[in-house]
Design an enzyme around this catalytic site. Structure first.
Site, mmCIF file in Angstrom:
data_model
loop_
_atom_site.group_PDB
_atom_site.id
_atom_site.type_symbol
_atom_site.label_atom_id
_atom_site.label_comp_id
_atom_site.label_asym_id
_atom_site.label_seq_id
_atom_site.Cartn_x
_atom_site.Cartn_y
_atom_site.Cartn_z
ATOM 1 N N PRO A 51 48.397 31.638 39.128
ATOM 2 C CA PRO A 51 48.117 32.175 37.791
ATOM 3 C C PRO A 51 46.750 31.707 37.314
ATOM 4 O O PRO A 51 46.372 30.548 37.514
ATOM 5 C CB PRO A 51 49.243 31.597 36.930
ATOM 6 C CG PRO A 51 49.790 30.449 37.686
ATOM 7 C CD PRO A 51 49.523 30.703 39.136
ATOM 8 N N HIS A 52 46.009 32.632 36.724
ATOM 9 C CA HIS A 52 44.651 32.303 36.298
ATOM 10 C C HIS A 52 44.226 33.209 35.149
ATOM 11 O O HIS A 52 44.806 34.261 34.926
ATOM 12 C CB HIS A 52 43.674 32.442 37.469
ATOM 13 C CG HIS A 52 43.674 33.819 38.066
ATOM 14 N ND1 HIS A 52 44.623 34.226 38.988
ATOM 15 C CD2 HIS A 52 42.880 34.894 37.864
ATOM 16 C CE1 HIS A 52 44.381 35.486 39.330
ATOM 17 N NE2 HIS A 52 43.331 35.916 38.655
ATOM 18 N N GLY A 53 43.219 32.753 34.446
ATOM 19 C CA GLY A 53 42.687 33.541 33.353
ATOM 20 C C GLY A 53 41.452 32.891 32.767
ATOM 21 O O GLY A 53 41.068 31.782 33.144
#
Length: 150
Positions: A66-68
């Site tokens: 998960p990344h952002g």
């Protein structure tokens, strides 16, 4: 940039308690909040949820990334967690996730964010690394495994 430069014992959680993707993302964001790496918990969660809504970051073979990006993040931060039981993460192969590496970067950073994702993908492909990482019983042990491969 080395992945290990982003991690210390405060940003690693061995034995994630989460059962699903949403809980896991919240758990790792909370790890970063407690470690003093991010101040805007709500903003971080919002950006990660928006990214997950586009497509799952459960890349398969027991791994999720998960990344952002969010304006409240001054520089690239990372947290890693492991779960022997497995987490339902809507992974592309339909299997539970046992290792989760969460990355958050400033909205204007692209290079370090992508290099960290490549480094994580490289690590989990090293023969034996994934198995040893899941067997690690402490954050220090997991960080030692990363040190040995970088």
């Amino acid at each position: 940039m080395r992945l290990r430069d982003l991690l210390d014992e405060a940003s690693v959680k061995v034995g994630l308690e989460s059962l699903d993707k949403e809980e896991c993302i919240e758990e790792l964001v909370d790890v970063l909040v407690r470690a003093g790496r991010i101040a805007d918990r709500a903003g971080a969660l919002k950006t990660l949820r928006e990214r997950e809504a586009m497509a799952t970051t459960g890349i398969g073979k027991g791994v999720a990334l998960p990344h952002g990006k969010h304006d409240s993040i001054p520089k690239l931060v990372a947290a890693i967690g492991t779960s022997r039981e497995g987490i339902e993460f809507d992974a592309i192969d339909g299997e539970p996730v046992h290792m989760v590496a969460l990355l958050l970067a400033s909205s204007d950073q692209t290079g370090p964010h992508l290099r960290a994702m490549v480094e994580i993908a490289r690590l989990v492909q090293i023969p034996g690394f994934y198995r040893k990482a899941l067997e690690a019983s402490t954050p220090a042990e997991l960080l030692g495994l990363i040190d040995a491969e970088e």
